[in-house]
Scaffold this active site. Structure first.
Site, short mmCIF file in Angstrom:
data_model
loop_
_atom_site.label_atom_id
_atom_site.label_comp_id
_atom_site.label_asym_id
_atom_site.label_seq_id
_atom_site.Cartn_x
_atom_site.Cartn_y
_atom_site.Cartn_z
N SER A 28 -51.23 -16.38 -20.87
CA SER A 28 -51.35 -16.41 -22.31
C SER A 28 -50.71 -17.30 -22.81
O SER A 28 -49.32 -17.47 -22.52
CB SER A 28 -51.40 -14.97 -22.93
OG SER A 28 -51.50 -15.40 -24.35
N TYR B 207 -45.36 -8.46 -25.09
CA TYR B 207 -46.57 -9.13 -24.26
C TYR B 207 -46.31 -10.67 -23.94
O TYR B 207 -46.67 -11.15 -23.05
CB TYR B 207 -47.76 -8.83 -25.33
CG TYR B 207 -48.96 -9.67 -24.68
CD1 TYR B 207 -49.61 -9.00 -23.74
CD2 TYR B 207 -49.34 -10.86 -25.09
CE1 TYR B 207 -51.03 -9.49 -23.07
CE2 TYR B 207 -50.67 -11.35 -24.57
CZ TYR B 207 -51.55 -10.60 -23.78
OH TYR B 207 -52.56 -11.46 -23.11
N LYS C 47 -46.05 -12.37 -20.19
CA LYS C 47 -46.93 -13.56 -19.70
C LYS C 47 -46.20 -14.99 -19.52
O LYS C 47 -46.48 -15.47 -18.60
CB LYS C 47 -47.85 -13.92 -20.99
CG LYS C 47 -49.03 -12.57 -20.94
CD LYS C 47 -49.69 -12.56 -19.67
CE LYS C 47 -50.94 -11.62 -19.90
NZ LYS C 47 -51.66 -11.41 -18.57
#
Length: 238
Positions: free
Chosen positions: A106, A158, A162
């Protein structure tokens, strides 16, 4: 194809078969090492090897989730980083020469979210998987202790997960390059999925285009890169 929910996995497989695809479903929970091992054994016994691996399992806490930030790091990295690495490490010996590995990362894990000293470690040309794993464990420990900001870590579990995945992609690509295996990661974009609470600016089908591209790259294509919308976006410059 595999996922942790048998009912949803079987339905997805049935839909693909109806569209003319040759596909079968197998259970796999990437947060469970035993499930990963069972899956790897099944692949070896039933298929002998893998031509291409697309690793798109992921997790994110919702913005309104009441879970304290200090308790979000461990479950997030357990799936997004440790689960992804465990799957790749368990299956890499089964990936055939000149195979392809496509990993969903991401732009949330862009390098710039980390402090300069951490960026330098993540970009080290001799970086190893155990070193990234040690950093991931350090991030969890520091988040739980409330000192992550002082240690140069980002304020997004998060994003950190990533970022570690993107760094791991570069390491795995370097390791498998002698066998002609191309390993790349990508950001699929903000897609309308359950993980985004059905929000987003593109469909899941649109978001699947780049991961599928990476699984079917021609010989001589880039490896160890981060891709967005079908093109390389050098992670070191993000």
């Amino acid at each position: 194809m595999a996922c942790r929910n048998p009912e949803l996995g079987q339905k997805a497989a049935a839909d693909l078969i109806e569209d003319g695809c040759n596909v079968s479903f197998r259970p796999l929970d990437i947060s469970d090492p035993q499930s990963i091992q069972r899956f790897a054994t099944m692949i070896k016994n039933e298929f002998g090897g893998i031509d291409m691996l697309v690793n798109n399992a992921g997790f994110a806490f919702k913005g309104a989730d009441p879970t304290p930030f200090a308790k979000q790091a461990r479950p997030t990295l357990n799936i997004n980083y440790f689960g992804t690495v465990n799957v790749c490490e368990s299956l890499k010996s089964l990936i055939k020469d000149n195979g392809r590995v496509s990993i969903v990362s991401s732009t949330s894990g862009r390098l710039s979210i980390f402090a300069p000293n951490v960026r330098a470690q993540l970009l080290a040309p001799t970086l190893t998987t155990p070193e990234i794993t040690a950093m991931a464990n350090g991030f969890i420990t520091d988040v739980e202790a409330g000192v992550h900001a002082q240690r140069g870590w980002p304020g997004s579990t998060y994003g950190a997960s990533k970022g570690f995945v993107s760094a791991y992609t570069r390491v795995l690509a370097r390791e498998l390059q002698p066998r002609g295996v191309l390993v790349n990661c990508c950001c699929p974009g903000y897609c309308v999925t359950d993980m985004t609470s059905r929000r987003g600016n593109r469909s899941a089908a649109e978001g699947a285009k780049t991961p599928a591209l990476l699984a079917t790259l021609p010989p001589g294509a880039p490896t160890g890169e981060f891709w967005v919308d079908g093109a390389v976006r050098h992670w070191a410059q993000t």
